[in-house]
Write a protein that holds these residues in place. Structure first.
Motif, PDB file in Angstrom:
ATOM      1  N   VAL A  53      34.573  45.093  43.949  1.00 66.68           N
ATOM      2  CA  VAL A  53      33.897  43.801  43.770  1.00 66.68           C
ATOM      3  C   VAL A  53      34.194  43.251  42.377  1.00 66.68           C
ATOM      4  O   VAL A  53      34.482  42.063  42.217  1.00 66.68           O
ATOM      5  CB  VAL A  53      32.381  43.943  44.017  1.00 66.68           C
ATOM      6  N   TRP A  54      34.154  44.115  41.368  1.00 63.82           N
ATOM      7  CA  TRP A  54      34.454  43.691  40.004  1.00 63.82           C
ATOM      8  C   TRP A  54      35.881  43.136  39.923  1.00 63.82           C
ATOM      9  O   TRP A  54      36.120  42.110  39.296  1.00 63.82           O
ATOM     10  CB  TRP A  54      34.280  44.865  39.040  1.00 63.82           C
ATOM     11  N   SER A  55      36.829  43.801  40.592  1.00 66.02           N
ATOM     12  CA  SER A  55      38.223  43.345  40.533  1.00 66.02           C
ATOM     13  C   SER A  55      38.395  41.978  41.184  1.00 66.02           C
ATOM     14  O   SER A  55      39.259  41.204  40.780  1.00 66.02           O
ATOM     15  CB  SER A  55      39.172  44.374  41.156  1.00 66.02           C
ATOM     16  N   VAL A  56      37.581  41.658  42.169  1.00 68.06           N
ATOM     17  CA  VAL A  56      37.644  40.335  42.809  1.00 68.06           C
ATOM     18  C   VAL A  56      37.280  39.251  41.801  1.00 68.06           C
ATOM     19  O   VAL A  56      37.998  38.268  41.638  1.00 68.06           O
ATOM     20  CB  VAL A  56      36.708  40.269  44.039  1.00 68.06           C
ATOM     21  N   SER A  58      36.941  39.537  38.412  1.00 70.56           N
ATOM     22  CA  SER A  58      37.633  39.600  37.119  1.00 70.56           C
ATOM     23  C   SER A  58      39.057  39.060  37.171  1.00 70.56           C
ATOM     24  O   SER A  58      39.645  38.785  36.126  1.00 70.56           O
ATOM     25  CB  SER A  58      37.647  41.038  36.593  1.00 70.56           C
ATOM     26  N   ASP A  59      39.612  38.871  38.348  1.00 73.00           N
ATOM     27  CA  ASP A  59      40.936  38.258  38.500  1.00 73.00           C
ATOM     28  C   ASP A  59      40.720  36.770  38.768  1.00 73.00           C
ATOM     29  O   ASP A  59      40.436  36.366  39.898  1.00 73.00           O
ATOM     30  CB  ASP A  59      41.700  38.914  39.641  1.00 73.00           C
ATOM     31  N   VAL A  60      40.848  35.939  37.737  1.00 76.31           N
ATOM     32  CA  VAL A  60      40.540  34.508  37.878  1.00 76.31           C
ATOM     33  C   VAL A  60      41.444  33.821  38.895  1.00 76.31           C
ATOM     34  O   VAL A  60      41.107  32.744  39.393  1.00 76.31           O
ATOM     35  CB  VAL A  60      40.565  33.773  36.517  1.00 76.31           C
ATOM     36  N   GLY A  61      42.571  34.430  39.234  1.00 76.74           N
ATOM     37  CA  GLY A  61      43.424  33.883  40.284  1.00 76.74           C
ATOM     38  C   GLY A  61      42.742  33.881  41.646  1.00 76.74           C
ATOM     39  O   GLY A  61      43.133  33.126  42.541  1.00 76.74           O
ATOM     40  N   ASN A  62      41.695  34.705  41.809  1.00 74.42           N
ATOM     41  CA  ASN A  62      40.932  34.740  43.065  1.00 74.42           C
ATOM     42  C   ASN A  62      39.907  33.613  43.170  1.00 74.42           C
ATOM     43  O   ASN A  62      39.398  33.342  44.249  1.00 74.42           O
ATOM     44  CB  ASN A  62      40.170  36.074  43.191  1.00 74.42           C
ATOM     45  N   TRP A  63      39.577  33.004  42.058  1.00 70.84           N
ATOM     46  CA  TRP A  63      38.457  32.061  42.058  1.00 70.84           C
ATOM     47  C   TRP A  63      38.580  30.929  43.065  1.00 70.84           C
ATOM     48  O   TRP A  63      37.592  30.576  43.699  1.00 70.84           O
ATOM     49  CB  TRP A  63      38.217  31.530  40.650  1.00 70.84           C
ATOM     50  N   PRO A  64      39.755  30.331  43.275  1.00 69.26           N
ATOM     51  CA  PRO A  64      39.837  29.285  44.301  1.00 69.26           C
ATOM     52  C   PRO A  64      39.537  29.807  45.709  1.00 69.26           C
ATOM     53  O   PRO A  64      39.140  29.026  46.578  1.00 69.26           O
ATOM     54  CB  PRO A  64      41.281  28.793  44.187  1.00 69.26           C
ATOM     55  N   SER A  65      39.712  31.094  45.944  1.00 71.43           N
ATOM     56  CA  SER A  65      39.358  31.681  47.237  1.00 71.43           C
ATOM     57  C   SER A  65      37.879  32.039  47.310  1.00 71.43           C
ATOM     58  O   SER A  65      37.339  32.231  48.389  1.00 71.43           O
ATOM     59  CB  SER A  65      40.196  32.942  47.490  1.00 71.43           C
ATOM     60  N   ILE A  66      37.239  32.139  46.161  1.00 74.65           N
ATOM     61  CA  ILE A  66      35.806  32.423  46.114  1.00 74.65           C
ATOM     62  C   ILE A  66      35.007  31.142  46.318  1.00 74.65           C
ATOM     63  O   ILE A  66      34.013  31.120  47.040  1.00 74.65           O
ATOM     64  CB  ILE A  66      35.432  33.097  44.771  1.00 74.65           C
ATOM     65  N   ARG A  67      35.446  30.060  45.681  1.00 74.89           N
ATOM     66  CA  ARG A  67      34.782  28.753  45.827  1.00 74.89           C
ATOM     67  C   ARG A  67      35.834  27.687  46.023  1.00 74.89           C
ATOM     68  O   ARG A  67      36.745  27.529  45.208  1.00 74.89           O
ATOM     69  CB  ARG A  67      33.952  28.420  44.583  1.00 74.89           C
ATOM     70  N   HIS A  71      39.985  24.934  41.298  1.00 71.11           N
ATOM     71  CA  HIS A  71      41.441  24.825  41.410  1.00 71.11           C
ATOM     72  C   HIS A  71      42.065  24.811  40.028  1.00 71.11           C
ATOM     73  O   HIS A  71      41.371  24.814  39.017  1.00 71.11           O
ATOM     74  CB  HIS A  71      41.837  23.595  42.235  1.00 71.11           C
ATOM     75  N   ASP A  72      43.370  24.814  39.995  1.00 68.85           N
ATOM     76  CA  ASP A  72      44.140  24.734  38.742  1.00 68.85           C
ATOM     77  C   ASP A  72      43.734  25.798  37.725  1.00 68.85           C
ATOM     78  O   ASP A  72      43.538  25.511  36.554  1.00 68.85           O
ATOM     79  CB  ASP A  72      44.008  23.341  38.100  1.00 68.85           C
ATOM     80  N   VAL A  73      43.623  27.038  38.170  1.00 67.23           N
ATOM     81  CA  VAL A  73      43.286  28.132  37.268  1.00 67.23           C
ATOM     82  C   VAL A  73      44.545  28.537  36.511  1.00 67.23           C
ATOM     83  O   VAL A  73      45.575  28.808  37.112  1.00 67.23           O
ATOM     84  CB  VAL A  73      42.727  29.337  38.054  1.00 67.23           C
ATOM     85  N   GLU A  74      44.447  28.543  35.193  1.00 67.42           N
ATOM     86  CA  GLU A  74      45.591  28.896  34.352  1.00 67.42           C
ATOM     87  C   GLU A  74      45.153  29.871  33.280  1.00 67.42           C
ATOM     88  O   GLU A  74      44.054  29.792  32.766  1.00 67.42           O
ATOM     89  CB  GLU A  74      46.175  27.657  33.684  1.00 67.42           C
ATOM     90  N   GLY A  75      46.044  30.767  32.933  1.00 62.20           N
ATOM     91  CA  GLY A  75      45.768  31.742  31.889  1.00 62.20           C
ATOM     92  C   GLY A  75      45.918  33.129  32.444  1.00 62.20           C
ATOM     93  O   GLY A  75      46.395  33.335  33.551  1.00 62.20           O
ATOM     94  N   GLY A  76      45.467  34.105  31.673  1.00 58.10           N
ATOM     95  CA  GLY A  76      45.578  35.493  32.105  1.00 58.10           C
ATOM     96  C   GLY A  76      44.793  35.736  33.365  1.00 58.10           C
ATOM     97  O   GLY A  76      43.633  35.380  33.462  1.00 58.10           O
ATOM     98  N   ARG A  77      45.440  36.331  34.360  1.00 59.18           N
ATOM     99  CA  ARG A  77      44.767  36.588  35.633  1.00 59.18           C
ATOM    100  C   ARG A  77      43.727  37.685  35.512  1.00 59.18           C
ATOM    101  O   ARG A  77      42.714  37.651  36.177  1.00 59.18           O
ATOM    102  CB  ARG A  77      45.794  36.963  36.695  1.00 59.18           C
ATOM    103  N   LYS A  78      43.986  38.668  34.703  1.00 60.18           N
ATOM    104  CA  LYS A  78      43.062  39.800  34.579  1.00 60.18           C
ATOM    105  C   LYS A  78      42.176  39.621  33.346  1.00 60.18           C
ATOM    106  O   LYS A  78      42.628  39.179  32.300  1.00 60.18           O
ATOM    107  CB  LYS A  78      43.828  41.111  34.476  1.00 60.18           C
ATOM    108  N   ALA A 167      31.964  37.233  50.494  1.00 55.05           N
ATOM    109  CA  ALA A 167      32.889  36.953  51.608  1.00 55.05           C
ATOM    110  C   ALA A 167      34.306  37.434  51.280  1.00 55.05           C
ATOM    111  O   ALA A 167      34.958  38.063  52.122  1.00 55.05           O
ATOM    112  CB  ALA A 167      32.877  35.457  51.929  1.00 55.05           C
ATOM    113  N   PHE A 168      34.753  37.154  50.065  1.00 52.56           N
ATOM    114  CA  PHE A 168      36.117  37.537  49.671  1.00 52.56           C
ATOM    115  C   PHE A 168      36.257  39.067  49.598  1.00 52.56           C
ATOM    116  O   PHE A 168      37.221  39.631  50.123  1.00 52.56           O
ATOM    117  CB  PHE A 168      36.462  36.902  48.328  1.00 52.56           C
ATOM    118  N   ALA A 169      35.310  39.748  48.965  1.00 56.36           N
ATOM    119  CA  ALA A 169      35.395  41.202  48.799  1.00 56.36           C
ATOM    120  C   ALA A 169      35.282  41.937  50.135  1.00 56.36           C
ATOM    121  O   ALA A 169      35.973  42.937  50.353  1.00 56.36           O
ATOM    122  CB  ALA A 169      34.306  41.688  47.845  1.00 56.36           C
ATOM    123  N   GLU A 170      34.455  41.435  51.028  1.00 58.97           N
ATOM    124  CA  GLU A 170      34.250  42.131  52.292  1.00 58.97           C
ATOM    125  C   GLU A 170      35.408  41.927  53.258  1.00 58.97           C
ATOM    126  O   GLU A 170      35.574  42.720  54.177  1.00 58.97           O
ATOM    127  CB  GLU A 170      32.920  41.720  52.919  1.00 58.97           C
TER     128      GLU A 170
END
Length: 172
Positions: A53-56, A58-67, A71-78, A167-170
């Protein structure tokens, strides 16, 4: 929807000086700003272990799939302490900076645009059945946005984050 985070050569939007104070005093110490005029919290139990769950989150690249409004997430993914990333929601470009990064246990970050400073605290705890209980707290200082975003609205946004993480983690 899948959106990948990418490095950007663009300069991030200006940072409200108050964010640096909130970041140093509170976020880097694992908490939100107790003096902020807008505050809310929420929690949810997820049928996945804390590290997953933490890895979901903490990876900002997942955020558009969470909400879907992100959109337009830029920067370090981890996540890494003091790592800066930028992202958009509701047509607003935000700059965020990680504070405490303790895998499977705690993740904090500050967010700002001129006139708005937020502190985010996510605590991950085993629920005793192999799942995770997330407790989220957020604080906001935003004289311009405060009439539109009160404690109840912030609580609603936290609920949206938590339900999206679940929803994303499960389904992973």
């Amino acid at each position: 929807m899948t959106v990948t985070a990418s490095a950007s050569d663009e300069t991030p939007p200006p940072v409200d000086p108050r964010r640096d104070a909130v970041h140093e005093r509170h976020v880097r110490n694992g908490r939100v700003d107790p003096a902020a005029p807008v505050q809310a919290s929420g929690e949810i139990t997820i049928a996945a272990p804390p590290d997953k769950v933490w890895s979901v989150l903490s990876d900002v690249g997942n955020w558009p799939s969470i909400r879907s409004d992100i959109h337009d997430v830029e920067g370090g993914r981890k996540a890494a302490p003091d790592a800066v990333f930028v992202w958009s929601t509701a047509g607003v470009r935000l700059t965020s900076k990680f504070g405490v990064v303790e895998p499977g246990r705690l993740l904090t970050w500050s967010t700002s645009v001129p006139g708005l400073v937020m502190a985010h605290e996510y605590r991950f705890e085993p629920d005793g059945t192999g799942g995770t209980r997330i407790v989220c707290r957020e604080s906001m200082w935003a004289p311009v946005a405060a009439p539109q975003i009160d404690d109840d609205e912030l609580r609603s946004r936290i609920r949206s984050w938590l339900e999206g993480i679940k929803a994303f983690a499960e389904r992973r």
